[in-house]
Design an enzyme around this catalytic site. Structure first.
Site, mmCIF file in Angstrom:
data_model
loop_
_atom_site.group_PDB
_atom_site.id
_atom_site.type_symbol
_atom_site.label_atom_id
_atom_site.label_comp_id
_atom_site.label_asym_id
_atom_site.label_seq_id
_atom_site.Cartn_x
_atom_site.Cartn_y
_atom_site.Cartn_z
ATOM 1 N N ASN A 104 8.571 10.302 -5.128
ATOM 2 C CA ASN A 104 7.209 10.699 -5.483
ATOM 3 C C ASN A 104 6.606 11.457 -4.301
ATOM 4 O OD1 ASN A 104 4.428 10.823 -5.900
ATOM 5 N ND2 ASN A 104 4.378 8.879 -7.013
ATOM 6 N N GLN A 141 2.473 8.533 2.921
ATOM 7 C CA GLN A 141 3.133 7.731 3.948
ATOM 8 C C GLN A 141 3.285 8.515 5.245
ATOM 9 O OE1 GLN A 141 4.448 4.346 3.946
ATOM 10 N NE2 GLN A 141 2.751 4.505 2.536
ATOM 11 N N GLY A 182 0.815 -1.211 0.000
ATOM 12 C CA GLY A 182 0.000 0.000 0.000
ATOM 13 C C GLY A 182 0.841 1.251 0.000
ATOM 14 N N GLY A 214 8.564 4.946 5.000
ATOM 15 C CA GLY A 214 7.439 4.222 5.592
ATOM 16 C C GLY A 214 7.313 4.384 7.089
ATOM 17 N N GLU A 215 8.412 4.438 7.778
ATOM 18 C CA GLU A 215 8.341 4.484 9.249
ATOM 19 C C GLU A 215 8.505 5.890 9.810
ATOM 20 O OE1 GLU A 215 8.650 0.875 10.068
ATOM 21 O OE2 GLU A 215 9.285 0.526 8.012
#
Lengths: 341, 758
Positions: free
Chosen positions: B651, B658, B486, B724-725
């Protein structure tokens, strides 16, 4: 989920007969609670008497000035009904504080009264629960009881009634109309739900096979001075930790008549007529509100994780009464957030 | 006479897409329902397995009476430890790529119950409804062992802690001590000594874990549609346990409806579905219920003790960070919890420890920003507390103790624009308007609080392979066995490929989530953009070399004699860097060559020299506004600015998403998330979406994301750190710090619910 048969009744008396003719029957309204419980094997009806085709969805004025909510009117239709919005804004606001739009579109007014507790143990078959399985014990008593009650609890059960709508109906002194094998009768709202005592398997005073057909609202809707304050862990789709529904008749700063009820604290929407009386004929003041709040919770008993509800409940009463007397915004602590900053 | 010279318009080529906020290439498929998830592959003749979960936390299964269930027409089999065939014997066969030390849980292995909601049987029937019903009437008897403990505090009080052992890939033990933390602490004028806790949290992705196993009727060949973050990880796990070849255990995972770490390790439904398919020689699907999603790994309940001291100017004198976390009885799940404190701040006297204690729950698991979300909450609250004690603005305090080198490894950072995050975030937020005293800001009857915090995460990379394939019609396909959970992997693979070979994105397709593709590790750790992106770039470059060779074979080729380094791929053409008129259309190259397709496979892996030389991390600065109704204990996060420095942004649109998601989760961790454990029953009780609270739309207000780009040649060919994190980090601490600023009340136990603020 067990196998079950299903009948679609066309009229109330037909539904009552169908129910009586099937051992292990349950009435099916919107299904937003019953079907979930069936999937979890908490409810195991072998027959469903579906009420969807009964002509009980109307909302209509009563001759004495009240309003009748058909038992199958949906929560959404009720909350947005022009007469409800105008004359019973407390009810409208309270319904909209509960569940989600999707659930309110399905859930019926009669069903709202009959929803079961959201005590964690009730819906988990791996745990003891006297309400689900009488005699098995109450795991919540010494377990995760943050959501449980502090008023009117018993050693058998400390569950709460989860409804928001019913808190307003209690304050409004609604009357529940039911039809059963022995005919029709009316139940005062305060007598409809019950305390757990030693028989927590019974949430209410309905007799076997009785069907809720309507909820009658008295003429007084407290449209000028009311509030519903709901305190919860997130802004939507969460049951009340504590909620307060207030309706007042005011003359200047003097409270002529006061009705209020609490949700999230007991096995039923909690009213305290003696505390209401303390308010009547008195000028509104924070001191008075605090006195009233203290009275309501004088007999409260907290458990390991929910003692905070006693202090929170008192503060909620004070705030709700203040809001209702002043009719000041915000109507609840979340309302200010609904306007995008 | 004057002459106006028009400025030539800036031309952006269709292929110039890296760094552009392009929409997800899989977006339409997702919103239209065309994207299929593991439980949505309706293969022919599918049977359904329903998992039976243990009602007890510890004990033994004494009897399983399956006869009545098997007599129900349509029920095919009841699997339990009593009839599971002989499988792989050694623990190592059950170890997946992410397994920690210890003995992995083996579903239906023996009569032992090790945790509540452990799978104890699988009922397979012709329909899902029948399987569910049959499972509800299956009678299982247990001998309950009352000697269990699920309470971490109790385990700690009983002295059950032990130093976290190595064993889990990627786990960094606590940094070695420096200086004399005890002495420096005692000598310093300003001290903070406090314990910070958060309780169990579950990942709760929307998509429930499911495996649809298609029996292909060709020997033991299976096509396994699995919900996972790593098709390859599921494949090696399943093939080792069941003795299957890679061809026989073909795993597909095209879309993942959220995972957040819960899908790093194969979950037990994969095992059960494969078991049933092999034993019954039939296609079988097994899905977990929402309730069963609370039987899996979770963020470990952790208690952290911090000791910090500063001098009068606000310089750190001593820093101690000790963590105490739960693990299961059978594995030692470890996270990197305390190291972040050492990486973030300069301090001469430091001491760290990280202990585990075994309790009777399932093994915890990585959950978004594992370890760092835990550690950063504690250190960033403690830093805030110390800043107040030293009388220094919390942002200024962090600037004073800023470090340009990673103190735990004594290496420079490959890049670190955290100061710019502080600057840009503070400006956007209006931090200079803050009055420092707690309870000094109000709006109506609400107390207003402004708080901030910092976060830090690894800029990691893993060895990954990819393939590029160009058809004569000019369509490029890039592929890798990686997953898209995702995060936007499909999209960035497409972008990188389009840019590298100078093609419009419409002419590029990304394929992933299939073990027949070039191998890739699990998607996790924020390493996928760096790893898969670099692998795709390398494969496209290899393809480009082949194209150049073919172009040079063309009659009268304008590119004869030119080296690959001296050509560029722009707008469907190959052309010389120095003379763009020396150009050939890629379509012409393929047409002339007579090849139907040109293919190349390559890969990327971390540069060991750079890894030795540099500490590679992403950073962020989070600024939060809360409004608190003091009488009622309600908190609302009304504004967040999250400034993130994570290398190059491939991007900005997917990157922003995110960070938005991470920020929401940080708010959730701060205010709502806790899985309530009944220690009498050893069971999680709020195991559903209604009672395990995550924010609804009405809880989330203005979130401003700032992407502070970093030029960093040391990381990987794309200069990407992964995002992501990092967006989640610092948020929970910033919320708690803002609540302190609003109320003067320091709550060190998450979540910050009404009851803790009354």
């Amino acid at each position: 989920m067990n196998s079950f048969t299903l009948t679609q009744a066309a009229a109330a008396d037909e539904a009552v007969r169908d129910f009586a003719g099937h051992a292990g029957a349950a009435y099916l309204g919107g299904g937003t609670n019953l079907i979930d419980l069936m999937k979890e094997n908490v409810a195991r009806p072998t027959h469903l008497t579906s009420l969807g085709h009964l002509p009980l969805g109307d909302i209509s004025s009563l001759p004495e000035g009240g309003l009748r909510l058909g038992a199958l009117a949906t929560n959404a239709d009720t909350a947005w009904h022009p007469e409800v919005e105008k004359r019973y804004p407390l009810l409208s606001q309270t319904i909209l504080a509960g569940a989600t739009p999707q659930l309110r579109n399905m859930a019926t007014d009669g069903g709202n009264l009959l929803q079961r507790t959201r005590c964690y143990y009730f819906s988990d078959l791996a745990t003891p629960c006297n309400k689900r399985e009488p005699g098995s014990g109450c795991a919540a008593l010494h377990g995760q009881n943050r959501v449980c009650g502090v008023l009117g609890t018993s050693e058998s059960c400390i569950a709460t009634h989860p409804s928001d709508m019913c808190v307003a109906l209690a304050a409004l002194e609604a009357v529940v109309r039911v039809q059963g094998p022995d005919g029709e009768r009316s139940i005062k709202f305060e007598d409809f739900h019950r305390l757990p005592g030693n028989t927590p398997q019974f949430d209410n005073t309905l007799k076997a096979g009785e069907l809720v057909t309507a909820i009658d609202l008295p003429a007084q809707g407290y449209a000028s001075n009311f509030t519903y304050l709901k305190l919860r862990d997130r802004s939507s789709y969460a049951f009340a930790l504590v909620s307060v529904a207030v309706g007042l008749e005011m003359e200047g700063n003097t409270i002529k008549k006061a009705r209020f009820a609490l949700g999230g604290v007991a096995h039923k929407p909690w009213r305290d007529p003696a505390a209401e009386q303390l308010l009547e004929g008195q000028p509104a003041s924070p001191d008075l509100f605090r006195q009233v709040a203290a009275k309501v919770f004088a007999s409260a008993k907290g458990y390991e994780f929910n003692s905070f509800k006693i202090e929170l409940g008192k503060r909620a009463i004070v705030r709700a009464l203040k809001q209702a007397t002043e009719m000041s915004q915000p109507l609840d602590s979340n309302a200010f957030l609904n306007s995008n900053p | 006479m004057s002459q106006t010279i028009a400025t030539p318009p800036t031309i952006r080529l269709d292929s110039d897409v890296i760094g552009r906020p392009v929409s997800r290439t899989d977006g339409a498929a997702k919103v239209s329902g065309a994207a299929k998830y593991a439980a949505e592959y309706n293969v022919p003749n599918l049977w359904h397995g329903y998992i039976v979960s243990s009602p007890i936390a510890k004990g033994k299964i004494t009897k399983i009476d399956a006869a009545a269930v098997l007599a129900i027409p349509g029920v095919q089999q009841v699997f339990s430890h009593e009839n599971v065939p002989s499988l792989a014997w050694f623990d190592r066969s059950y170890k997946d790529d992410i397994a920690p030390g210890g003995s992995p849980f083996r579903p239906l292995h023996n009569a032992d119950v090790l945790f509540s909601m452990q799978p104890v049987a699988l009922v397979v029937a012709e329909t899902f409804e029948l399987a569910r019903y049959a499972a509800s009437v299956l009678r299982i008897e247990y001998a309950v062992d009352e000697d269990f403990n699920t309470d971490l505090e109790k385990a700690r009080a009983a002295g059950k802690g032990f130093d976290a052992p190595k064993g889990k890939p990627g786990f960094l033990p606590p940094p070695k001590p420096k200086g004399d933390a005890d002495k420096a602490f005692k000598a310093a004028p300003h001290q903070v000594e406090a314990a910070y806790t958060h309780h169990t949290q579950h990942h709760n992705p929307m998509e429930m874990f499911a495996s649809t196993v298609e029996w292909l009727g060709d020997g033991k060949k299976l096509k396994i549609y699995d919900k996972t973050q790593g098709a390859g990880n599921t494949q090696q796990y399943i093939s080792k346990i069941f003795g299957l070849s890679k061809e026989e255990a073909w795993v597909i995972s095209k879309y993942t409806g959220g995972a957040f770490g819960s899908g790093l390790r194969p979950q037990y439904q994969s095992f059960l579905a494969v078991l049933a398919a092999l034993e019954l020689a039939h296609s079988v699907r097994v899905s977990m219920t929402r309730q069963q999603m609370f039987s899996m790994g979770h963020r470990a309940h952790t208690i952290q003790d911090l000791k910090l001291a500063a001098d009068d100017q606000g310089y750190l004198q001593a820093l101690e960070h000790h963590a105490f976390a739960e693990t299961s009885q059978f594995e030692n799940e470890t996270e990197t919890v305390v190291n972040w404190s050492g990486i973030l701040y300069k301090c001469a006297n430091t001491k760290f420890s990280y202990e585990l204690a075994k309790v009777d729950v399932n093994t915890p698991a990585d959950m978004r920003a594992p370890g760092a979300a835990t550690g950063s909450f504690a250190i960033e609250c403690a830093i805030d507390e110390l800043a107040y004690k030293a009388g220094v603005d919390p942002l200024e305090f962090r600037r004073l103790n800023y470090t340009y080198r990673d103190p735990t490894e004594d290496k420079p950072f490959s890049s670190k624009r955290l100061l710019d995050c502080y600057q840009e975030g503070a400006t956007r937020f209006g931090w200079d308007q803050r009055t420092p005293e707690p309870r000094s800001m109000r709006e109506g009857n609400m107390l207003v609080g402004w708080g901030m915090a910092t976060g830090c995460w690894d800029a990691a990379m893993q060895k990954t392979a990819a393939k590029a394939s160009l058809t004569a019609a000019g369509h490029l396909t890039v592929s890798s066995a990686t997953n898209d959970i995702g995060t936007g992997t499909y999209t960035i693979m497409t972008q990188v490929a389009a840019q590298t070979l100078g093609l419009p994105m419409a002419d590029v397709t990304a394929v992933l989530g299939d073990t027949t593709l070039p191998p890739a590790p699990v998607q996790g750790g924020s390493w996928t953009a760096a790893s898969t992106g670099s692998a795709v770039q390398a494969a496209c470059q290899e393809l480009g070399k082949k194209l150049l060779k073919l172009a040079q074979k063309m009659a009268d080729s304008p590119l004869k004699g030119i080296a690959f380094e001296d050509v560029q791929f722009v707008d469907g053409h190959l052309r010389a860097n120095e003379d763009i008129d020396r150009s050939v259309a890629i379509a012409d190259v393929l047409a002339t060559s007579g090849e139907a397709t040109v293919e190349a496979e390559s890969g990327a892996e971390p540069n060991p020299v750079n890894m030795l030389k540099y500490s590679m991390h992403s950073h962020n600065a989070v600024f939060v506004e809360v409004k608190v109704d003091e009488d009622l204990g309600t908190v609302h996060v009304t504004r967040v600015v999250n400034a993130v420095a994570a290398g190059r942004v491939l991007n900005p649109k997917t990157a922003r998403s995110q960070v938005l998601g991470g920020t929401v989760w940080g708010i959730s961790m701060a205010l709502m998330e806790e899985t309530f454990l009944d220690n009498n029953l050893g069971r999680y009780m709020n195991h559903n979406y209604a009672e395990y609270h995550v924010p609804v739309n009405a809880d989330i207000h203005k979130i401003d994301v700032i992407l502070v780009e970093e030029e960093d040649d040391h990381l990987n060919p794309l200069g990407v750190k992964g995002i992501g994190e990092i967006g989640m980090l610092g948020v929970a601490a910033a919320v708690a710090n803002a609540v302190y600023h609003a109320t003067g009340k320091r709550v060190r136990d998450l979540p910050l619910t009404i009851d803790k603020l009354l």
